[in-house]
Design a protein around this motif. Structure first.
Motif, PDB file in Angstrom:
ATOM      1  N   LEU A 147      30.964  22.784  48.939  1.00 43.53           N
ATOM      2  CA  LEU A 147      31.115  21.871  50.081  1.00 43.53           C
ATOM      3  C   LEU A 147      31.408  20.452  49.647  1.00 43.53           C
ATOM      4  N   ILE A 148      30.822  20.033  48.520  1.00 45.26           N
ATOM      5  CA  ILE A 148      31.119  18.693  47.995  1.00 45.26           C
ATOM      6  C   ILE A 148      31.646  18.879  46.578  1.00 45.26           C
ATOM      7  N   HIS A 149      32.687  19.676  46.481  1.00 45.62           N
ATOM      8  CA  HIS A 149      33.436  19.993  45.273  1.00 45.62           C
ATOM      9  C   HIS A 149      32.769  19.597  43.953  1.00 45.62           C
ATOM     10  N   LEU A 150      31.814  20.431  43.541  1.00 44.99           N
ATOM     11  CA  LEU A 150      31.203  20.275  42.223  1.00 44.99           C
ATOM     12  C   LEU A 150      32.290  20.466  41.164  1.00 44.99           C
ATOM     13  N   THR A 151      32.371  19.529  40.200  1.00 45.92           N
ATOM     14  CA  THR A 151      33.479  19.521  39.245  1.00 45.92           C
ATOM     15  C   THR A 151      32.974  19.341  37.819  1.00 45.92           C
ATOM     16  N   TRP A 152      33.696  19.955  36.876  1.00 47.32           N
ATOM     17  CA  TRP A 152      33.470  19.886  35.427  1.00 47.32           C
ATOM     18  C   TRP A 152      32.358  20.852  34.992  1.00 47.32           C
ATOM     19  N   LEU A 153      32.550  21.419  33.822  1.00 45.45           N
ATOM     20  CA  LEU A 153      31.619  22.391  33.267  1.00 45.45           C
ATOM     21  C   LEU A 153      30.206  21.833  33.180  1.00 45.45           C
ATOM     22  N   GLU A 154      30.057  20.582  32.786  1.00 48.84           N
ATOM     23  CA  GLU A 154      28.722  20.015  32.625  1.00 48.84           C
ATOM     24  C   GLU A 154      27.940  20.075  33.924  1.00 48.84           C
ATOM     25  N   ASN A 155      28.587  19.786  35.050  1.00 54.08           N
ATOM     26  CA  ASN A 155      27.893  19.863  36.333  1.00 54.08           C
ATOM     27  C   ASN A 155      27.609  21.306  36.733  1.00 54.08           C
ATOM     28  N   TYR A 156      28.549  22.204  36.467  1.00 55.35           N
ATOM     29  CA  TYR A 156      28.298  23.628  36.720  1.00 55.35           C
ATOM     30  C   TYR A 156      27.084  24.090  35.914  1.00 55.35           C
ATOM     31  N   ARG A 157      27.037  23.665  34.650  1.00 48.98           N
ATOM     32  CA  ARG A 157      25.952  24.079  33.766  1.00 48.98           C
ATOM     33  C   ARG A 157      24.610  23.516  34.250  1.00 48.98           C
ATOM     34  N   ARG A 158      24.600  22.273  34.673  1.00 47.88           N
ATOM     35  CA  ARG A 158      23.363  21.657  35.148  1.00 47.88           C
ATOM     36  C   ARG A 158      22.871  22.349  36.422  1.00 47.88           C
ATOM     37  N   TYR A 159      23.807  22.720  37.295  1.00 49.52           N
ATOM     38  CA  TYR A 159      23.382  23.419  38.510  1.00 49.52           C
ATOM     39  C   TYR A 159      22.844  24.807  38.175  1.00 49.52           C
ATOM     40  N   LYS A 160      23.450  25.479  37.215  1.00 55.63           N
ATOM     41  CA  LYS A 160      22.940  26.780  36.786  1.00 55.63           C
ATOM     42  C   LYS A 160      21.511  26.650  36.250  1.00 55.63           C
ATOM     43  N   GLU A 161      21.261  25.637  35.422  1.00 52.68           N
ATOM     44  CA  GLU A 161      19.932  25.435  34.853  1.00 52.68           C
ATOM     45  C   GLU A 161      18.908  25.165  35.948  1.00 52.68           C
ATOM     46  N   TYR A 162      19.329  24.458  36.983  1.00 55.16           N
ATOM     47  CA  TYR A 162      18.418  24.131  38.082  1.00 55.16           C
ATOM     48  C   TYR A 162      18.153  25.343  38.972  1.00 55.16           C
ATOM     49  N   SER A 163      19.212  26.046  39.356  1.00 50.68           N
ATOM     50  CA  SER A 163      19.105  27.073  40.388  1.00 50.68           C
ATOM     51  C   SER A 163      18.905  28.485  39.863  1.00 50.68           C
ATOM     52  N   GLY A 164      19.332  28.713  38.612  1.00 45.38           N
ATOM     53  CA  GLY A 164      19.312  30.075  38.090  1.00 45.38           C
ATOM     54  C   GLY A 164      20.529  30.888  38.493  1.00 45.38           C
TER      55      GLY A 164
END
Length: 307
Positions: free
Chosen positions: A202-219
């Motif tokens: 919805l708010i265009h998450l961009t770049w691998l680093e942000n994808y990785r940080r969201y994965k670490e947070y959410s699982g």
């Protein structure tokens, strides 16, 4: 046991099985042995139960109210269709379900906060119609002028022996009308060669680093499966709420400062005018004239706040 034993004459050919059942039932009748004798047990055999489905339904039917003005901010499919005319029936229904818990979870819970959040979504995901960044370019010169450094970095990663002239020539000739490859060039990573980490959700998450940080947070593994942000409505909504919270955007929404809100999401302030107009449109529909939020919104919609 008298009531159970009264059924015995009716069992006929099943009498042997019935006697085994009577023995089992008898072992369950232990209340008289423990009432008043076990600490914490009541003397009465009356038990009170809460139906779990009814309990959950009661919470779901409770309005989601603005703590300042009492406006009902529960997001429905009908509300989303009024705000975003291009949204499909499926997306309206799906995101109505996904957004309400996200707003509670990340405290996007006032007229101002929801208005600015959805106002940003209007531009980021084209009014809930496009959940990934569009990389379809027809003009090679425009493409090169838009992404000169990212194109050089991406093609150097893929073709380290190429000269700058080769890189520019290839980009202009082969990356137009080529959304998939352009995504790999601009937003790819050597660790995951078949994935690109363009803006999604919805708010265009961009770049691998942000994808990785969201994965670490959410699982949720959006690193090896980045398309989850695009197709899974719950993930698309939750990742947006997470990004909003991580960057403390609520404080800028509270101040009704669309310029600072936008800066946290798009530092280039792309389509700021459209974001402001969408936020105003959401606020008018959501708040519906309720005070004191309406007066506070109007008082802070100033040039100093980016309006």
């Amino acid at each position: 046991m008298a009531r159970w034993e009264a059924i015995t004459p009716l069992m006929r050919n099943a009498r042997v099985n019935w006697e085994c059942e009577l023995e089992r039932v008898g072992k369950l009748q232990w209340w008289d042995q423990v009432k008043g004798k076990v600490e914490g047990f009541p003397d009465s055999p009356v038990a009170h139960h809460i139906h779990p489905v009814a309990l959950v339904g009661n919470f779901q039917s409770t309005p989601f109210l603005c703590p300042h003005c009492g406006s009902d901010m529960t997001i429905s499919a009908g509300f989303l269709k009024k705000i975003f005319p291009g949204i499909s029936d499926e997306n309206a229904a799906g995101y109505a379900v996904a957004l309400n818990p996200v707003f509670v979870k990340y405290k996007i819970n006032t007229c101002n906060r929801i208005s600015h959040f959805l106002g940003q979504c209007d531009v980021e995901c084209a009014g809930f119609t496009a959940f990934k960044e569009d990389l379809f370019y027809k003009d090679g010169d425009k493409l090169w002028g838009t992404y000169p450094s990212p194109l050089k970095n991406g093609l150097n990663r893929l073709h380290p022996d190429w000269t700058d002239a080769q890189i520019e020539s290839y980009a202009k000739a082969h990356l137009i009308r080529n959304d998939p490859e352009l995504g790999i060039v601009l937003f790819g990573d050597s660790a995951y060669p078949n994935c690109d980490y363009r803006g999604r959700g919805l708010i265009h998450l961009t770049w691998l680093e942000n994808y990785r940080r969201y994965k670490e947070y959410s699982g949720v593994d959006v690193v090896t499966d980045p398309l989850r942000l695009e197709y899974d409505k719950a993930v698309a909504a939750d990742s947006a709420g997470w990004f909003w919270s991580m960057h403390s955007i609520n404080q800028h929404a509270d101040a009704n400062n669309p310029k600072k809100v936008t800066t946290m999401i798009n530092p280039g302030l792309k389509k700021l005018i459209e974001r402001k107009a969408a936020s105003q449109r959401v606020f008018s529909k959501l708040n519906n004239g309720c005070e004191p939020c309406r007066a506070q919104w109007e008082a802070t919609a100033t040039g100093a706040n980016g309006w």
